[in-house]
Motif scaffolding. Sequence first.
Motif, short mmCIF file in Angstrom:
data_model
loop_
_atom_site.label_atom_id
_atom_site.label_comp_id
_atom_site.label_asym_id
_atom_site.label_seq_id
_atom_site.Cartn_x
_atom_site.Cartn_y
_atom_site.Cartn_z
N SER A 1 0.82 -1.20 0.00
CA SER A 1 0.00 0.00 0.00
C SER A 1 0.86 1.26 0.00
CB SER A 1 -0.93 -0.02 1.21
OG SER A 1 -1.67 1.17 1.28
N MET A 2 1.92 1.23 0.78
CA MET A 2 2.82 2.39 0.83
C MET A 2 3.54 2.59 -0.51
SD MET A 2 4.24 2.06 4.71
CE MET A 2 5.40 3.38 4.53
N ALA B 1 -3.85 2.21 -3.39
CA ALA B 1 -3.19 2.11 -2.08
C ALA B 1 -4.21 1.93 -0.96
CB ALA B 1 -2.35 3.37 -1.82
N TYR C 1 -3.61 6.41 -5.54
CA TYR C 1 -4.10 6.59 -4.17
C TYR C 1 -5.24 5.62 -3.86
CZ TYR C 1 -1.49 10.99 -4.02
OH TYR C 1 -0.51 11.94 -4.03
N LEU D 1 1.20 4.39 -2.66
CA LEU D 1 1.10 5.76 -2.19
C LEU D 1 2.29 6.60 -2.67
CD1 LEU D 1 -0.54 7.73 -0.37
CD2 LEU D 1 1.00 7.06 1.47
#
Length: 103
Positions: A38-39, A68, A65, A42
């Motif tokens: 997820s990061m 993420a 986004y 991002l």
Amino acid sequence: MSNSSQPINKDLILRENLALQRTILANQTTLLAFLRTSMYFLVAGLSIKNLLNVPGHIYYQVVFYLIAIAVLIFGVINYFRHKKKIIQSEIHIGNYKLDFENK
């Protein structure tokens, strides 16, 4: 005291307990992997502005986004779903803790 007349296999109890601990750690590791992924999305969304000099790069940022956020939500749901299954699997091991403490 145990209701059964058979002696308790302490090696089996230890093996089941260690397997349960490994499963818990694997579940936590999987959550951290979802968080890391997820990061990455991002960071990709944050850096896409500098990489692409095209109009409409904001759409790409929004897509990254959203991916993420979706990966993070799926990872958290997956963690708690598996945690519930792990807790339920402890019941199948039996009442070995009471039997073990009484012997």
